[in-house]
Enzyme design. Structure first.
Site, PDB file in Angstrom:
ATOM      1  N   GLY A  20      61.270  20.643  52.789  1.00  0.00           N
ATOM      2  CA  GLY A  20      62.756  20.464  52.355  1.00  0.00           C
ATOM      3  C   GLY A  20      63.661  22.133  52.177  1.00  0.00           C
ATOM      4  N   MET A  95      60.924  12.196  58.796  1.00  0.00           N
ATOM      5  CA  MET A  95      59.979  11.914  59.824  1.00  0.00           C
ATOM      6  C   MET A  95      60.072  10.259  60.169  1.00  0.00           C
ATOM      7  SD  MET A  95      59.763  14.854  60.825  1.00  0.00           S
ATOM      8  CE  MET A  95      58.413  14.803  62.044  1.00  0.00           C
ATOM      9  N   HIS A 114      68.385  19.462  64.403  1.00  0.00           N
ATOM     10  CA  HIS A 114      67.302  19.372  65.321  1.00  0.00           C
ATOM     11  C   HIS A 114      67.215  20.763  65.803  1.00  0.00           C
ATOM     12  CE1 HIS A 114      64.564  17.705  67.968  1.00  0.00           C
ATOM     13  NE2 HIS A 114      65.031  18.153  69.078  1.00  0.00           N
ATOM     14  N   GLU A 179      69.775  27.336  61.186  1.00  0.00           N
ATOM     15  CA  GLU A 179      69.707  26.213  60.772  1.00  0.00           C
ATOM     16  C   GLU A 179      70.459  26.072  59.500  1.00  0.00           C
ATOM     17  OE1 GLU A 179      66.382  23.573  60.736  1.00  0.00           O
ATOM     18  OE2 GLU A 179      65.566  24.485  62.526  1.00  0.00           O
TER      19      GLU A 179
END
Length: 194
Positions: A20, A95, A114, A179
């Site tokens: 997370g 997932m 991604h 990210e």
């Protein structure tokens, strides 16, 4: 805990399966003064996901979904989303593949991050595949989710240079930093388009 100021008109749900790190990053951004969103719900298919500790710490509702029966699982998630008036879903290391039917109900309102420069290197084990192919660059992509794996319209991308001594782990850590910068920017862009 900081309370919502009224500016945060968009309720967000974050779906996680693991540590997370993107989830905690989105939480921190949601607590900023000028944030336009509030994370109201975290959904996980993994009761032991480390990221769930952040839900507890920041008083965010959590819903653990047992994926043994896919139809029932998604039905339960949709009930929770509706109950909490969720407008956008952010996938952050979730997932499980969402069904086309589920995606249709939230069309244009599910986004994912991604760790590659899509459309290259969809799926798993991205960093190792990039290194095995001697690429000069990798990166990360935030995209809309559609019924095909990692194939939705791109919202934002960040290119990251690959160095000669990079291992999969080194590259992963470096891309993860990007990210954390890219996801909140992409979310802001999506919110302003709604």
């Amino acid at each position: 805990m900081p309370k919502s100021t009224g500016i945060k008109s968009f309720y967000i749900a974050v779906f996680i399966s693991g540590t997370g790190s993107n989830f905690i990053n989105l939480i921190k951004h949601s607590l900023k003064k000028n944030s336009k969103y509030k994370i109201k719900l975290v959904v996980s298919n993994n009761p032991n996901a480390k990221g769930l500790k952040y839900a507890k710490k920041y008083e965010i509702q959590k819903k653990i979904i047992n994926y043994k029966n896919l139809k029932n699982s998604e039905k339960n998630i949709l009930i929770e989303l509706d109950k909490n008036n969720i407008k956008i879903i952010c996938l952050a290391g979730f997932m499980k593949i969402l069904t086309a039917n589920f995606i249709k109900k939230f069309k244009g309102k599910i986004i994912n991050i991604h760790p590659s420069l899509l459309p290259k290197y969809k799926g798993l084990n991205t960093h190792q595949r990039v290194l095995d192919n001697n690429e000069n660059y990798s990166g990360c992509t935030v995209h809309y989710v559609n019924s095909k794996l990692d194939a939705g319209k791109i919202i934002l991308q960040k290119k990251v240079k690959i160095f000669k001594n990079d291992s999969s782990e080194k590259l992963s850590k470096r891309i993860l930093k990007h990210e954390h910068l890219l996801y909140p920017r992409a979310l802001k862009k999506v919110i302003s388009s709604l």
